[in-house]
Design an enzyme around this catalytic site. Structure first.
Site, mmCIF file in Angstrom:
data_model
loop_
_atom_site.group_PDB
_atom_site.id
_atom_site.type_symbol
_atom_site.label_atom_id
_atom_site.label_comp_id
_atom_site.label_asym_id
_atom_site.label_seq_id
_atom_site.Cartn_x
_atom_site.Cartn_y
_atom_site.Cartn_z
ATOM 1 N N GLU A 1 0.795 -1.167 -0.034
ATOM 2 C CA GLU A 1 0.060 -0.130 0.000
ATOM 3 C C GLU A 1 0.781 1.152 0.093
ATOM 4 O O GLU A 1 2.164 1.365 0.136
ATOM 5 C CB GLU A 1 -0.860 0.069 1.153
ATOM 6 C CG GLU A 1 -0.342 -0.164 2.594
ATOM 7 C CD GLU A 1 -0.994 0.748 3.593
ATOM 8 O OE1 GLU A 1 -1.258 1.854 3.352
ATOM 9 O OE2 GLU A 1 -1.206 0.347 4.890
ATOM 10 N N LYS B 1 -5.253 10.965 0.608
ATOM 11 C CA LYS B 1 -5.442 9.480 1.189
ATOM 12 C C LYS B 1 -6.770 8.981 0.871
ATOM 13 O O LYS B 1 -7.880 9.137 0.963
ATOM 14 C CB LYS B 1 -5.491 9.674 2.912
ATOM 15 C CG LYS B 1 -5.823 8.179 3.663
ATOM 16 C CD LYS B 1 -5.764 8.554 5.099
ATOM 17 C CE LYS B 1 -6.536 7.354 5.974
ATOM 18 N NZ LYS B 1 -6.687 7.668 7.162
ATOM 19 N N VAL C 1 -5.394 0.371 3.321
ATOM 20 C CA VAL C 1 -5.627 -0.996 2.935
ATOM 21 C C VAL C 1 -6.847 -1.383 2.177
ATOM 22 O O VAL C 1 -6.799 -2.253 1.338
ATOM 23 C CB VAL C 1 -5.710 -1.749 4.292
ATOM 24 C CG1 VAL C 1 -6.201 -3.227 4.404
ATOM 25 C CG2 VAL C 1 -4.388 -1.684 5.074
ATOM 26 N N ASP D 1 -16.419 5.855 14.808
ATOM 27 C CA ASP D 1 -15.154 5.796 13.880
ATOM 28 C C ASP D 1 -14.754 4.159 13.888
ATOM 29 O O ASP D 1 -14.140 3.859 14.626
ATOM 30 C CB ASP D 1 -14.164 6.605 14.537
ATOM 31 C CG ASP D 1 -12.974 6.683 13.608
ATOM 32 O OD1 ASP D 1 -13.119 6.020 12.627
ATOM 33 O OD2 ASP D 1 -11.965 7.558 13.682
ATOM 34 N N SER E 1 -12.868 1.804 10.755
ATOM 35 C CA SER E 1 -12.149 2.000 9.313
ATOM 36 C C SER E 1 -12.758 1.317 8.425
ATOM 37 O O SER E 1 -13.430 0.028 8.579
ATOM 38 C CB SER E 1 -10.737 1.259 9.571
ATOM 39 O OG SER E 1 -10.214 1.404 8.540
ATOM 40 N N ASP F 1 -11.449 -0.361 6.164
ATOM 41 C CA ASP F 1 -10.475 -1.562 6.141
ATOM 42 C C ASP F 1 -11.361 -2.877 6.585
ATOM 43 O O ASP F 1 -11.387 -3.866 6.046
ATOM 44 C CB ASP F 1 -9.394 -1.470 6.706
ATOM 45 C CG ASP F 1 -8.312 -0.626 6.387
ATOM 46 O OD1 ASP F 1 -8.618 0.174 5.130
ATOM 47 O OD2 ASP F 1 -7.239 -0.252 7.016
ATOM 48 N N LYS G 1 -2.627 -1.666 16.249
ATOM 49 C CA LYS G 1 -2.048 -1.059 17.412
ATOM 50 C C LYS G 1 -3.106 -0.370 18.415
ATOM 51 O O LYS G 1 -4.245 -0.165 17.982
ATOM 52 C CB LYS G 1 -1.136 -0.043 16.768
ATOM 53 C CG LYS G 1 -1.660 1.225 16.059
ATOM 54 C CD LYS G 1 -0.696 2.151 15.856
ATOM 55 C CE LYS G 1 0.402 1.982 14.909
ATOM 56 N NZ LYS G 1 -0.145 1.705 13.601
#
Ligand code: PSU
Ligand code: MN
Length: 301
Positions: A23, A85, A105, A137, A139, A141, A158
Protein backbone atom coordinates in the site's frame (compact mmCIF):
# COMPACT_ATOMS: atom_id res chain seq x y z
CA UNK A 1 -10.94 1.66 -16.16
CA UNK A 2 -8.17 4.09 -15.25
CA UNK A 3 -5.75 1.34 -14.29
CA UNK A 4 -2.18 0.78 -15.43
CA UNK A 5 0.07 -2.14 -14.58
CA UNK A 6 3.75 -1.48 -13.95
CA UNK A 7 5.97 -3.29 -16.45
CA UNK A 8 7.36 -5.64 -13.78
CA UNK A 9 3.84 -6.53 -12.63
CA UNK A 10 2.62 -7.13 -16.16
CA UNK A 11 5.55 -9.50 -16.75
CA UNK A 12 4.96 -11.29 -13.47
CA UNK A 13 1.28 -11.82 -14.25
CA UNK A 14 2.11 -13.13 -17.70
CA UNK A 15 4.67 -15.55 -16.28
CA UNK A 16 2.38 -16.58 -13.44
CA UNK A 17 4.91 -15.49 -10.80
CA UNK A 18 3.84 -14.79 -7.22
CA UNK A 19 3.10 -11.11 -6.58
CA UNK A 20 2.73 -9.16 -3.32
CA UNK A 21 0.70 -5.94 -3.23
CA UNK A 22 1.99 -3.05 -1.09
CA UNK A 23 0.00 0.00 0.00
CA UNK A 24 0.98 3.65 -0.25
CA UNK A 25 -0.83 5.47 2.57
CA UNK A 26 1.84 4.03 4.83
CA UNK A 27 4.32 5.94 2.61
CA UNK A 28 2.49 9.27 2.32
CA UNK A 29 0.65 9.46 5.64
CA UNK A 30 2.19 6.76 7.83
CA UNK A 31 5.85 7.77 7.93
CA UNK A 32 7.91 10.96 7.43
CA UNK A 33 10.13 11.62 4.41
CA UNK A 34 12.75 10.27 3.69
CA UNK A 35 12.27 7.18 5.88
CA UNK A 36 8.99 6.50 4.09
CA UNK A 37 10.62 6.20 0.66
CA UNK A 38 13.58 4.23 2.02
CA UNK A 39 11.17 1.81 3.68
CA UNK A 40 8.98 1.45 0.60
CA UNK A 41 12.02 0.57 -1.50
CA UNK A 42 13.28 -1.86 1.15
CA UNK A 43 9.85 -3.50 1.14
CA UNK A 44 10.19 -4.11 -2.58
CA UNK A 45 13.70 -5.57 -2.10
CA UNK A 46 12.45 -7.82 0.67
CA UNK A 47 9.63 -9.14 -1.49
CA UNK A 48 12.06 -9.89 -4.33
CA UNK A 49 14.51 -11.60 -1.97
CA UNK A 50 11.73 -13.84 -0.73
CA UNK A 51 10.68 -15.06 -4.13
CA UNK A 52 7.87 -12.75 -5.22
CA UNK A 53 7.38 -9.61 -7.30
CA UNK A 54 6.35 -6.38 -5.49
CA UNK A 55 3.40 -4.28 -6.68
CA UNK A 56 3.25 -0.99 -4.80
CA UNK A 57 -0.12 0.62 -5.51
CA UNK A 58 -1.14 4.31 -5.69
CA UNK A 59 -2.95 6.79 -7.94
CA UNK A 60 -0.82 9.05 -10.11
CA UNK A 61 -2.80 11.90 -11.66
CA UNK A 62 -5.98 9.90 -11.35
CA UNK A 63 -4.63 6.69 -12.81
CA UNK A 64 -4.47 3.67 -10.52
CA UNK A 65 -0.97 2.28 -10.90
CA UNK A 66 -0.39 -1.31 -9.83
CA UNK A 67 3.37 -1.57 -9.54
CA UNK A 68 4.82 1.92 -9.11
CA UNK A 69 8.29 2.63 -10.46
CA UNK A 70 10.95 3.73 -7.97
CA UNK A 71 10.54 7.30 -9.26
CA UNK A 72 6.80 7.14 -8.60
CA UNK A 73 7.39 5.81 -5.08
CA UNK A 74 9.75 8.71 -4.46
CA UNK A 75 7.18 11.17 -5.84
CA UNK A 76 4.38 9.91 -3.55
CA UNK A 77 6.77 9.88 -0.58
CA UNK A 78 8.00 13.43 -1.13
CA UNK A 79 4.49 14.82 -1.56
CA UNK A 80 3.43 13.13 1.67
CA UNK A 81 0.31 14.61 3.21
CA UNK A 82 -0.45 16.60 0.03
CA UNK A 83 -1.45 13.35 -1.64
CA UNK A 84 -5.09 12.35 -1.03
CA UNK A 85 -5.53 9.44 1.36
CA UNK A 86 -7.74 7.12 -0.68
CA UNK A 87 -9.98 4.42 0.68
CA UNK A 88 -12.90 2.78 -1.18
CA UNK A 89 -15.17 5.84 -1.10
CA UNK A 90 -12.48 8.21 -2.44
CA UNK A 91 -11.37 6.18 -5.48
CA UNK A 92 -13.85 7.50 -8.10
CA UNK A 93 -13.39 11.14 -7.05
CA UNK A 94 -9.60 11.01 -7.27
CA UNK A 95 -9.81 9.30 -10.67
CA UNK A 96 -12.33 11.78 -12.05
CA UNK A 97 -10.29 14.76 -10.83
CA UNK A 98 -6.93 13.31 -11.98
CA UNK A 99 -5.44 13.69 -8.49
CA UNK A 100 -2.54 11.90 -6.83
CA UNK A 101 -3.74 9.43 -4.23
CA UNK A 102 -2.20 7.06 -1.73
CA UNK A 103 -4.20 3.90 -1.16
CA UNK A 104 -5.16 2.62 2.29
CA UNK A 105 -5.61 -1.07 3.04
CA UNK A 106 -9.14 -0.96 1.62
CA UNK A 107 -8.33 0.73 -1.72
CA UNK A 108 -5.16 -1.35 -2.10
CA UNK A 109 -7.20 -4.54 -1.64
CA UNK A 110 -9.67 -3.42 -4.31
CA UNK A 111 -6.96 -2.63 -6.87
CA UNK A 112 -4.92 -5.74 -6.05
CA UNK A 113 -8.01 -7.86 -6.50
CA UNK A 114 -8.81 -6.29 -9.89
CA UNK A 115 -5.26 -7.15 -11.01
CA UNK A 116 -5.58 -10.73 -9.70
CA UNK A 117 -3.09 -10.26 -6.84
CA UNK A 118 -4.01 -12.40 -3.85
CA UNK A 119 -1.54 -11.41 -1.14
CA UNK A 120 -0.88 -7.98 0.35
CA UNK A 121 1.62 -6.88 3.01
CA UNK A 122 1.26 -3.83 5.24
CA UNK A 123 2.03 -2.64 8.78
CA UNK A 124 -1.24 -2.30 10.62
CA UNK A 125 -4.86 -2.29 9.51
CA UNK A 126 -7.47 0.26 10.46
CA UNK A 127 -10.13 -0.98 12.86
CA UNK A 128 -12.69 -0.01 15.45
CA UNK A 129 -11.45 3.06 17.27
CA UNK A 130 -11.65 3.55 21.02
CA UNK A 131 -14.97 5.20 21.97
CA UNK A 132 -16.44 4.05 18.64
CA UNK A 133 -19.73 3.60 20.49
CA UNK A 134 -19.84 7.42 20.57
CA UNK A 135 -17.85 8.50 17.48
CA UNK A 136 -18.80 5.57 15.16
CA UNK A 137 -15.21 5.72 13.88
CA UNK A 138 -14.73 2.30 12.30
CA UNK A 139 -12.21 1.92 9.49
CA UNK A 140 -13.44 0.98 6.04
CA UNK A 141 -10.58 -1.56 6.04
CA UNK A 142 -12.82 -3.93 8.00
CA UNK A 143 -15.62 -3.78 5.43
CA UNK A 144 -13.12 -4.40 2.65
CA UNK A 145 -11.77 -7.45 4.46
CA UNK A 146 -15.36 -8.65 4.60
CA UNK A 147 -15.84 -8.62 0.84
CA UNK A 148 -12.61 -8.54 -1.19
CA UNK A 149 -10.59 -11.68 -1.86
CA UNK A 150 -7.13 -10.66 -0.75
CA UNK A 151 -5.02 -12.03 2.10
CA UNK A 152 -3.69 -9.14 4.22
CA UNK A 153 -0.52 -9.68 6.23
CA UNK A 154 -0.12 -7.20 9.10
CA UNK A 155 1.43 -6.94 12.57
CA UNK A 156 -1.98 -6.87 14.23
CA UNK A 157 -3.59 -3.59 15.13
CA UNK A 158 -2.14 -0.97 17.37
CA UNK A 159 -3.56 0.09 20.67
CA UNK A 160 -4.83 3.38 19.20
CA UNK A 161 -7.71 1.04 18.31
CA UNK A 162 -10.08 -0.97 20.46
CA UNK A 163 -8.62 -4.41 19.72
CA UNK A 164 -11.46 -6.32 21.32
CA UNK A 165 -14.15 -4.54 19.29
CA UNK A 166 -12.04 -4.85 16.14
CA UNK A 167 -11.95 -8.63 16.58
CA UNK A 168 -15.70 -8.72 17.25
CA UNK A 169 -16.38 -6.71 14.09
CA UNK A 170 -14.21 -9.07 12.04
CA UNK A 171 -16.09 -12.02 13.49
CA UNK A 172 -19.44 -10.49 12.54
CA UNK A 173 -18.16 -10.00 8.99
CA UNK A 174 -16.81 -13.56 8.73
CA UNK A 175 -13.17 -12.56 8.45
CA UNK A 176 -10.72 -15.22 9.62
CA UNK A 177 -7.91 -13.85 11.83
CA UNK A 178 -4.81 -16.06 11.88
CA UNK A 179 -1.80 -15.73 14.17
CA UNK A 180 1.53 -16.59 12.59
CA UNK A 181 3.41 -18.53 15.26
CA UNK A 182 1.17 -17.08 17.96
CA UNK A 183 -2.14 -17.74 19.73
CA UNK A 184 -2.49 -14.11 20.78
CA UNK A 185 -3.31 -11.13 18.61
CA UNK A 186 -0.09 -9.10 18.10
CA UNK A 187 -0.49 -5.42 18.99
CA UNK A 188 1.79 -3.89 16.36
CA UNK A 189 4.65 -2.50 18.51
CA UNK A 190 4.39 -5.48 20.86
CA UNK A 191 4.27 -9.19 20.05
CA UNK A 192 1.15 -10.02 22.00
CA UNK A 193 -2.04 -8.67 23.48
CA UNK A 194 -4.54 -10.20 25.85
CA UNK A 195 -6.81 -11.27 22.95
CA UNK A 196 -6.82 -14.61 21.13
CA UNK A 197 -6.57 -14.90 17.36
CA UNK A 198 -9.02 -17.38 15.79
CA UNK A 199 -6.32 -19.91 14.95
CA UNK A 200 -2.58 -20.21 15.10
CA UNK A 201 -0.67 -21.21 11.95
CA UNK A 202 3.04 -21.94 11.71
CA UNK A 203 3.84 -22.20 8.01
CA UNK A 204 3.12 -20.23 4.83
CA UNK A 205 1.74 -23.45 3.32
CA UNK A 206 -0.97 -23.73 5.99
CA UNK A 207 -2.06 -20.19 5.13
CA UNK A 208 -2.02 -20.84 1.38
CA UNK A 209 -4.20 -23.95 1.87
CA UNK A 210 -6.71 -21.95 3.91
CA UNK A 211 -6.91 -19.31 1.17
CA UNK A 212 -7.50 -21.95 -1.50
CA UNK A 213 -10.33 -23.63 0.41
CA UNK A 214 -11.96 -20.31 1.24
CA UNK A 215 -12.00 -18.95 -2.29
CA UNK A 216 -12.78 -22.29 -3.97
CA UNK A 217 -15.98 -22.26 -1.90
CA UNK A 218 -16.73 -18.70 -3.05
CA UNK A 219 -16.52 -17.56 0.55
CA UNK A 220 -15.73 -14.04 -0.53
CA UNK A 221 -13.61 -11.74 1.58
CA UNK A 222 -10.11 -11.46 2.91
CA UNK A 223 -8.12 -13.37 5.47
CA UNK A 224 -6.14 -11.42 8.04
CA UNK A 225 -2.74 -12.87 8.88
CA UNK A 226 -1.23 -11.29 11.98
CA UNK A 227 2.54 -11.56 12.26
CA UNK A 228 4.27 -10.41 15.49
CA UNK A 229 7.01 -7.77 15.26
CA UNK A 230 10.47 -9.42 15.55
CA UNK A 231 11.40 -9.62 19.27
CA UNK A 232 14.49 -7.41 18.91
CA UNK A 233 12.32 -4.56 17.58
CA UNK A 234 9.35 -4.87 19.91
CA UNK A 235 8.75 -1.94 22.25
CA UNK A 236 7.89 -1.78 25.93
CA UNK A 237 4.14 -2.16 26.39
CA UNK A 238 3.87 0.36 29.24
CA UNK A 239 5.87 3.01 27.40
CA UNK A 240 3.75 2.52 24.28
CA UNK A 241 0.45 2.60 26.17
CA UNK A 242 1.46 5.86 27.77
CA UNK A 243 2.47 7.36 24.41
CA UNK A 244 -0.78 6.21 22.85
CA UNK A 245 -2.88 7.69 25.68
CA UNK A 246 -1.11 11.02 25.32
CA UNK A 247 -1.62 11.01 21.56
CA UNK A 248 -5.32 10.14 21.94
CA UNK A 249 -5.81 12.93 24.49
CA UNK A 250 -4.21 15.44 22.15
CA UNK A 251 -6.31 14.29 19.19
CA UNK A 252 -9.43 14.78 21.30
CA UNK A 253 -8.33 18.20 22.54
CA UNK A 254 -7.64 19.35 18.96
CA UNK A 255 -10.89 17.80 17.73
CA UNK A 256 -9.15 15.70 15.07
CA UNK A 257 -11.76 13.54 13.31
CA UNK A 258 -12.39 11.38 10.25
CA UNK A 259 -9.55 10.28 7.99
CA UNK A 260 -7.09 12.60 9.78
CA UNK A 261 -7.23 10.58 13.02
CA UNK A 262 -4.90 7.70 12.17
CA UNK A 263 -2.11 9.78 10.53
CA UNK A 264 -2.27 12.28 13.41
CA UNK A 265 -1.89 9.56 16.03
CA UNK A 266 0.97 7.86 14.16
CA UNK A 267 2.95 11.11 13.90
CA UNK A 268 2.31 12.01 17.57
CA UNK A 269 3.39 8.60 18.80
CA UNK A 270 6.59 8.90 16.80
CA UNK A 271 7.32 12.30 18.39
CA UNK A 272 6.50 11.14 21.91
CA UNK A 273 8.74 8.07 21.60
CA UNK A 274 11.58 10.10 20.08
CA UNK A 275 11.45 8.08 16.86
CA UNK A 276 11.57 4.65 18.54
CA UNK A 277 8.10 3.78 17.25
CA UNK A 278 9.18 4.51 13.68
CA UNK A 279 12.12 2.08 13.90
CA UNK A 280 9.83 -0.65 15.12
CA UNK A 281 7.22 0.22 12.50
CA UNK A 282 9.77 -0.13 9.68
CA UNK A 283 11.03 -3.50 10.86
CA UNK A 284 7.59 -5.01 11.33
CA UNK A 285 6.58 -3.97 7.82
CA UNK A 286 9.66 -5.64 6.33
CA UNK A 287 8.92 -8.75 8.37
CA UNK A 288 5.40 -8.79 6.92
CA UNK A 289 6.74 -8.38 3.38
CA UNK A 290 8.89 -11.49 3.82
CA UNK A 291 5.98 -13.58 5.12
CA UNK A 292 3.58 -12.33 2.44
CA UNK A 293 6.07 -13.31 -0.27
CA UNK A 294 6.31 -16.85 1.09
CA UNK A 295 2.51 -17.12 1.25
CA UNK A 296 2.20 -15.84 -2.32
CA UNK A 297 4.81 -18.36 -3.51
CA UNK A 298 2.99 -21.25 -1.80
CA UNK A 299 -0.38 -20.11 -3.12
CA UNK A 300 1.01 -20.09 -6.64
CA UNK A 301 2.24 -23.70 -6.51
N1 PSU B 1 -2.00 1.84 10.62
C1 PSU B 1 -0.66 2.03 10.63
N2 PSU B 1 -0.07 2.71 9.63
C2 PSU B 1 -0.79 3.18 8.57
C3 PSU B 1 -2.20 2.97 8.56
C4 PSU B 1 -2.76 2.29 9.59
O1 PSU B 1 -0.01 1.60 11.56
O2 PSU B 1 -0.20 3.81 7.68
C5 PSU B 1 -3.00 3.44 7.38
C6 PSU B 1 -3.34 2.25 6.45
O3 PSU B 1 -3.28 2.70 5.12
C7 PSU B 1 -4.77 1.95 6.83
C8 PSU B 1 -5.28 3.33 7.13
O4 PSU B 1 -5.51 1.32 5.82
O5 PSU B 1 -4.23 3.97 7.81
C9 PSU B 1 -6.54 3.32 7.95
O6 PSU B 1 -7.04 4.61 8.05
P1 PSU B 1 -8.43 4.89 8.79
O7 PSU B 1 -8.16 4.54 10.22
O8 PSU B 1 -8.69 6.33 8.55
O9 PSU B 1 -9.42 3.96 8.16
MN1 MN C 1 -11.92 6.42 10.59
Amino acid sequence: MRIRLGKHVEEALKNNQPIVALESTIISHGMPYPENVETALKCEETVLKNGAVPATIALIQGEAVIGLSHEEIDYIGRRGLEVVKVSRRDLPYVMAKSLDGATTVSATMILASIAGIKVFATGGIGGVHKKAEVTMDISNDLEELAQTNVCVVCAGAKAILDLEKTLEYLETKGVLVLGYGTDKLPAFYTRTSEYDVNFRVDTPKEIADILKYKWEMNLNGGVLVTNPVPAEYSLDENVMNKAISEALAEAEALNITGKKVTPFLLAKIKDITGGESLKSNIQLVLNNCALASKIAAEYNK
